[in-house]
Write a protein that holds these residues in place. Structure first.
Motif: not given
Lengths: 317, 317
Positions: B184-191, B207-217, B220-226
């Motif tokens: 669950g730590i991917l969901e808590i990362g801002d960076i 690449r793997e990280l980018r792919s997983v991050l694009s799935m989680t969307g 809730g922190g507004g417009s911030w993209k990790p």
């Protein structure tokens, strides 16, 4: 019978009906209004089942080992419950764990109950949700209940709090010896299992483990010396020996009186967790001087400090 | 000044005296009788410092990365606090972590405060102990406080609850992408920071990280993209860019109002944790019908169920 006639469901579970077992666990897991009724109905079903916690880092083969243990237990004619606990993220309820296809070998065996449960990161964690599910398996006549944690996290440690016997899995070449020590899981293991023992490094993992275990000494469980079993869960190698060690630990627990002590401590934690959950809910509904959001705002603005704010909550109960 | 004159210690900390800072944190960590007094004295010191949580699996280079960040922050003339949290085993108080020799580069720099703190696995975990230490750093004029968790466990997730910005570290070749998702730590990362970026597999980890991050969307922190930063902490490569992203996140938090929301939620959890700790202590001292050991015995023997037992505790408060 009506779907949620709790007395009938408990009677069905005691007769071993899979549907009744499944429905009762759902009632428990969903924290339904029937939860208290289920809890009361299960109170007098004895603590007969041997609860075995299975933990270890991701990739060590927990699912495969659990499945292999189910196999040898079933071959011995023993009834088995499996509770797989997902430490789902507390932030989203987590949907990332949808990839698990497991335990298919046993899906059609009437002597095996298999259930996944999210731990959801709520107050009390495992200790607040899993015990009721264990009672359902117990009522259904399971001789052994295997509780497996999926992934990493606090649940690895918590599992020792709900199990009679805690099995810690390791695998060669994962640097698990030291990592496990850091996570504190070495201290909770009654039995250690080096899985994937056919791989390079299995013996050095065993050596390292033995060395660390000799440093930590006795864990307070009387004269029990944590043992190390080598397995290859995919082929079944060593799994019967593993079960023999699990059974030996159960006998040790009973003979030494440690079983009663562990179960007493477990009940204590469970009661405490339920009571604290109730208190937490009450906190969220206080108003006026004890409104939690208002107190939080005052703390952020420097108007009060957290201890003074907490005092107001407790006083307002 | 007398060693524990709290007002004098706070005044000393505000002037930046390292001894006063160290003594205050000791008072906080030891849960001394002075803890409440310290808390009250610190209440009005503003929440100026940017709290950055640093988490990730063992071996990804958290200590080295923390040290490298301290270096670039100091080069920019900014005052830094470092809080290293040990998720010490709740079972023994854990002495296995004596091997840490770290941050020696900064040990003599007056603009850096470094402190280790055990989280001890008590109720509320990090959220009950770390915030007071953060307030001490804040009062001492730190611009940035880095909170680093050592090892694995629930503290990885909890860190997001006490930080303004959460930095998740990964390293190539550790299977971290999927493992992190499970924890669950991917969901808590801002960076996100892929450290050891000079190693084989760094790009595939990204690449793997980018792919997983694009799935989680969006989290809730507004417009911030990790964002994902590649670093080699041992050489300093990428560390300035990492700091730039951390600063950018702070600006985003302030501009979007998310900073206030996170701090409000943090204060709320802190108050709640303190109040629940107080309640738990009261539970342990109840007697008669609400004696916890007696209730636990009744549950084990099947005379009552855990919910009914919990009700008695809450009613007896």
């Amino acid at each position: 019978m009506p779907a949620d006639d709790v007395a009938a469901l408990v009677a069905g579970a005691v007769e071993g009906q899979p549907r009744a077992v499944a429905r009762l666990i759902s009632l428990v897991e969903d924290r339904s209004p029937k939860l208290r009724e289920v809890s009361a109905a299960l109170a007098s079903t004895a603590g007969r089942a041997h609860v075995v916690g299975i933990t270890g880092s991701p990739g060590v083969g927990k699912s495969t080992s659990t499945s292999a243990l189910v196999g040898v237990l079933r071959a011995a004619g023993r009834r088995v419950g499996v509770l797989a606990v997902d430490p789902t993220s507390p932030f989203t309820g987590g949907a990332l764990l949808g990839d698990r296809i497991r335990m298919q070998d046993h899906a059609t065996d009437a002597g095996v109950y298999i259930r996944s449960m999210a731990s959801r990161g709520h107050l009390g964690g495992l200790s607040a949700s899993a015990p009721q599910a264990l009672r359902v398996f117990d009522a259904a006549g399971c001789d052994v209940v295997l509780v497996e944690t999926v992934g990493v996290g606090q649940s690895e440690i918590e599992i020792a709090g709900i199990a009679d016997t805690t099995l810690v899995l390791l695998a060669p070449g994962m640097g698990d010896g030291i990592q496990a020590a850091k996570a504190g899981i070495l201290e909770i293991g009654d039995i250690f299992c080096v899985n994937k023992a056919d791989r390079d490094g299995a013996n050095s993992t065993r050596r390292e483990l033995r060395s660390v275990l000799s440093m930590t000494g006795d864990d307070g469980g009387g004269s029990w010396k944590p043992s190390i079993v080598m397995t290859v869960a995919t082929t079944g190698q060593g799994v019967e020996e593993l079960l023999a060690r699990i059974d030996a630990h159960r006998e040790h627990l009973a003979a030494s009186g440690e079983l009663g002590r562990r179960r007493l401590a477990r009940a204590r934690r469970e009661i405490e967790a339920l009571a604290l959950t109730e208190v937490q809910q009450r906190f969220a509904h206080l108003s006026g001087h004890a409104d939690l959001d208002d107190l939080a705002r005052q703390v952020v603005e420097g108007g009060t400090d957290p201890f003074a704010a907490a005092d107001r909550l407790v006083q307002a109960l």
